[in-house]
Design a protein around this motif. Sequence first.
Motif, PDB file in Angstrom:
ATOM      1  N   TRP A  52       0.839  -1.192   0.000  1.00  0.00           N
ATOM      2  CA  TRP A  52       0.000   0.000   0.000  1.00  0.00           C
ATOM      3  C   TRP A  52       0.874   1.241   0.000  1.00  0.00           C
ATOM      4  O   TRP A  52       2.051   1.188   0.389  1.00  0.00           O
ATOM      5  CB  TRP A  52      -0.887   0.042   1.246  1.00  0.00           C
ATOM      6  N   LEU A  53       0.287   2.356  -0.406  1.00  0.00           N
ATOM      7  CA  LEU A  53       1.009   3.629  -0.399  1.00  0.00           C
ATOM      8  C   LEU A  53       0.344   4.595   0.570  1.00  0.00           C
ATOM      9  O   LEU A  53      -0.878   4.703   0.619  1.00  0.00           O
ATOM     10  CB  LEU A  53       1.023   4.242  -1.803  1.00  0.00           C
ATOM     11  N   GLY A  54       1.154   5.309   1.346  1.00  0.00           N
ATOM     12  CA  GLY A  54       0.658   6.399   2.162  1.00  0.00           C
ATOM     13  C   GLY A  54       0.767   7.704   1.382  1.00  0.00           C
ATOM     14  O   GLY A  54       1.499   7.797   0.409  1.00  0.00           O
ATOM     15  N   GLY A  55       0.037   8.730   1.816  1.00  0.00           N
ATOM     16  CA  GLY A  55       0.104  10.023   1.134  1.00  0.00           C
ATOM     17  C   GLY A  55      -1.173  10.347   0.400  1.00  0.00           C
ATOM     18  O   GLY A  55      -1.912   9.442  -0.016  1.00  0.00           O
ATOM     19  N   ALA A  56      -1.420  11.657   0.232  1.00  0.00           N
ATOM     20  CA  ALA A  56      -2.681  12.085  -0.384  1.00  0.00           C
ATOM     21  C   ALA A  56      -2.489  13.214  -1.383  1.00  0.00           C
ATOM     22  O   ALA A  56      -3.454  13.889  -1.728  1.00  0.00           O
ATOM     23  CB  ALA A  56      -3.662  12.508   0.705  1.00  0.00           C
ATOM     24  N   THR A  57      -1.268  13.427  -1.869  1.00  0.00           N
ATOM     25  CA  THR A  57      -1.065  14.417  -2.916  1.00  0.00           C
ATOM     26  C   THR A  57      -1.641  13.885  -4.225  1.00  0.00           C
ATOM     27  O   THR A  57      -1.842  12.673  -4.378  1.00  0.00           O
ATOM     28  CB  THR A  57       0.424  14.712  -3.112  1.00  0.00           C
ATOM     29  N   PRO A  58      -1.922  14.754  -5.185  1.00  0.00           N
ATOM     30  CA  PRO A  58      -2.424  14.258  -6.481  1.00  0.00           C
ATOM     31  C   PRO A  58      -1.522  13.192  -7.100  1.00  0.00           C
ATOM     32  O   PRO A  58      -2.013  12.207  -7.658  1.00  0.00           O
ATOM     33  CB  PRO A  58      -2.489  15.527  -7.326  1.00  0.00           C
ATOM     34  N   SER A  59      -0.209  13.383  -6.969  1.00  0.00           N
ATOM     35  CA  SER A  59       0.719  12.390  -7.502  1.00  0.00           C
ATOM     36  C   SER A  59       0.588  11.059  -6.782  1.00  0.00           C
ATOM     37  O   SER A  59       0.582   9.991  -7.400  1.00  0.00           O
ATOM     38  CB  SER A  59       2.162  12.901  -7.378  1.00  0.00           C
ATOM     39  N   ALA A  60       0.463  11.104  -5.440  1.00  0.00           N
ATOM     40  CA  ALA A  60       0.331   9.871  -4.673  1.00  0.00           C
ATOM     41  C   ALA A  60      -0.951   9.135  -5.030  1.00  0.00           C
ATOM     42  O   ALA A  60      -0.967   7.907  -5.137  1.00  0.00           O
ATOM     43  CB  ALA A  60       0.371  10.179  -3.178  1.00  0.00           C
ATOM     44  N   LEU A  61      -2.031   9.880  -5.227  1.00  0.00           N
ATOM     45  CA  LEU A  61      -3.306   9.256  -5.583  1.00  0.00           C
ATOM     46  C   LEU A  61      -3.211   8.569  -6.939  1.00  0.00           C
ATOM     47  O   LEU A  61      -3.675   7.429  -7.112  1.00  0.00           O
ATOM     48  CB  LEU A  61      -4.413  10.300  -5.598  1.00  0.00           C
ATOM     49  N   ALA A  62      -2.601   9.247  -7.904  1.00  0.00           N
ATOM     50  CA  ALA A  62      -2.468   8.660  -9.238  1.00  0.00           C
ATOM     51  C   ALA A  62      -1.583   7.424  -9.208  1.00  0.00           C
ATOM     52  O   ALA A  62      -1.881   6.405  -9.845  1.00  0.00           O
ATOM     53  CB  ALA A  62      -1.910   9.702 -10.204  1.00  0.00           C
ATOM     54  N   ARG A  63      -0.492   7.487  -8.455  1.00  0.00           N
ATOM     55  CA  ARG A  63       0.422   6.351  -8.380  1.00  0.00           C
ATOM     56  C   ARG A  63      -0.216   5.178  -7.644  1.00  0.00           C
ATOM     57  O   ARG A  63      -0.003   4.014  -7.995  1.00  0.00           O
ATOM     58  CB  ARG A  63       1.722   6.780  -7.699  1.00  0.00           C
ATOM     59  N   THR A  64      -1.025   5.482  -6.619  1.00  0.00           N
ATOM     60  CA  THR A  64      -1.745   4.410  -5.929  1.00  0.00           C
ATOM     61  C   THR A  64      -2.663   3.684  -6.902  1.00  0.00           C
ATOM     62  O   THR A  64      -2.710   2.452  -6.939  1.00  0.00           O
ATOM     63  CB  THR A  64      -2.564   4.971  -4.759  1.00  0.00           C
ATOM     64  N   GLY A  65      -3.419   4.454  -7.683  1.00  0.00           N
ATOM     65  CA  GLY A  65      -4.338   3.846  -8.630  1.00  0.00           C
ATOM     66  C   GLY A  65      -3.640   2.981  -9.669  1.00  0.00           C
ATOM     67  O   GLY A  65      -4.167   1.939 -10.077  1.00  0.00           O
ATOM     68  N   ARG A  66      -2.451   3.386 -10.092  1.00  0.00           N
ATOM     69  CA  ARG A  66      -1.733   2.657 -11.140  1.00  0.00           C
ATOM     70  C   ARG A  66      -0.924   1.482 -10.617  1.00  0.00           C
ATOM     71  O   ARG A  66      -0.836   0.441 -11.271  1.00  0.00           O
ATOM     72  CB  ARG A  66      -0.774   3.601 -11.896  1.00  0.00           C
ATOM     73  N   LEU A  67      -0.295   1.654  -9.423  1.00  0.00           N
ATOM     74  CA  LEU A  67       0.797   0.769  -9.061  1.00  0.00           C
ATOM     75  C   LEU A  67       0.628  -0.012  -7.759  1.00  0.00           C
ATOM     76  O   LEU A  67       1.312  -1.023  -7.567  1.00  0.00           O
ATOM     77  CB  LEU A  67       2.106   1.577  -8.953  1.00  0.00           C
ATOM     78  N   TYR A  68      -0.252   0.445  -6.872  1.00  0.00           N
ATOM     79  CA  TYR A  68      -0.247  -0.117  -5.524  1.00  0.00           C
ATOM     80  C   TYR A  68      -1.510  -0.916  -5.231  1.00  0.00           C
ATOM     81  O   TYR A  68      -2.526  -0.773  -5.911  1.00  0.00           O
ATOM     82  CB  TYR A  68      -0.052   0.999  -4.489  1.00  0.00           C
ATOM     83  N   ASP A  69      -1.420  -1.730  -4.177  1.00  0.00           N
ATOM     84  CA  ASP A  69      -2.522  -2.614  -3.799  1.00  0.00           C
ATOM     85  C   ASP A  69      -3.454  -1.971  -2.782  1.00  0.00           C
ATOM     86  O   ASP A  69      -4.495  -2.551  -2.455  1.00  0.00           O
ATOM     87  CB  ASP A  69      -1.967  -3.919  -3.205  1.00  0.00           C
ATOM     88  N   GLY A  70      -3.083  -0.826  -2.249  1.00  0.00           N
ATOM     89  CA  GLY A  70      -3.915  -0.181  -1.249  1.00  0.00           C
ATOM     90  C   GLY A  70      -3.431   1.224  -0.959  1.00  0.00           C
ATOM     91  O   GLY A  70      -2.377   1.664  -1.440  1.00  0.00           O
ATOM     92  N   TRP A  71      -4.227   1.926  -0.153  1.00  0.00           N
ATOM     93  CA  TRP A  71      -3.985   3.335   0.175  1.00  0.00           C
ATOM     94  C   TRP A  71      -4.204   3.529   1.661  1.00  0.00           C
ATOM     95  O   TRP A  71      -5.231   3.125   2.197  1.00  0.00           O
ATOM     96  CB  TRP A  71      -4.953   4.206  -0.628  1.00  0.00           C
ATOM     97  N   LEU A  72      -3.236   4.140   2.363  1.00  0.00           N
ATOM     98  CA  LEU A  72      -3.348   4.365   3.804  1.00  0.00           C
ATOM     99  C   LEU A  72      -2.949   5.805   4.137  1.00  0.00           C
ATOM    100  O   LEU A  72      -1.824   6.060   4.551  1.00  0.00           O
ATOM    101  CB  LEU A  72      -2.480   3.365   4.578  1.00  0.00           C
TER     102      LEU A  72
END
Length: 323
Positions: free
Chosen positions: A170-190
């Motif tokens: 999972w990825l932490g963070g809530a910047t626009p870049s973090a959100l886009a990278r979470t959607g593309r690359l990660y299994d979760g968001w925290l």
Amino acid sequence: MDIGVLLPTGTAQWGETDDPRELIGFGRRAERLGFSSLFVNDSLISPRVEALTMLAALAPTTDSVTLGTAALLPFLRRPVQAAQSLASIDLLSGGRLTVTVGAGFPGRFGQPLYTLSEVPWAGRFTRLDETVALWRALWDGATHFHGQILRLDDIPPMTRPFRAGGPPVWLGGATPSALARTGRLYDGWLPYPPDPADYASGVAAIRSAGADAGRSAEDITCALFVSVRIDDDAERGRREMDAYAQATYGMPLDQLEKIQAVVTGSAAQVRERLEEYAAAGARHIVTRLGALGLRSQRDQLERLAELLPALRKLTLTQKLTWS
């Protein structure tokens, strides 16, 4: 809904007579009370039990809870050795590991740690994404890896994790870049946004980025990291949470709650606030207990456990409604 708890591994959260070995019993008690997960955080800012060491100790002493990091800072470790350690914990826990990662923050919570780790601050997000990609490649048996920053050849055979492909990351963070990278690359968001509305907009952005990458909403677990203090005396609860904020971050509560999700109040008030995040899309809530000393931490653990049935019932109702 999965409800987890962050173990108080930092010395700032311990009393003078607390024994850190009690953290094992704390984790086992949380599992018996019905919590879904045990998380640990990672930092060099203040003394603490090292994150992966704590998870390795919990792996054989717990049975079913997810073991997670919130969040691991990969730049503090050599990438190949970290992949080996994570695979080993996943193996020893029978496939119960979840790894949340982050790149650190500007200021004293990030940049000085890069200097100590002899890793450049510039390009930190690329380095983070490549490190995770390297881990996944090694867990699948790769013998070489060529990224923009990390380039390795002739990698010897690595320990394979319990699950094919390795633990979810999972990825932490809530910047626009973090959100886009979470959607593309990660299994979760925290993340830990103070406002549930910001959480809802983040979920929407992640799902949009994921859809553009050919992923479904079910591919990404939306989680929340939130500090919680249950107290029938509202003023006393805020005082205790303020003491926790001062001890942990060196800042007062009124500053901390501007940048992080913080919930205080009676059990009903805490439940209502957490329900707002559930309505915004949270499916796994990791709670940090706002208490100093392991005895007070255990008291808060017991009080929060009383809310578990109601929170799970709420999410089931929402799932049936949305379907």
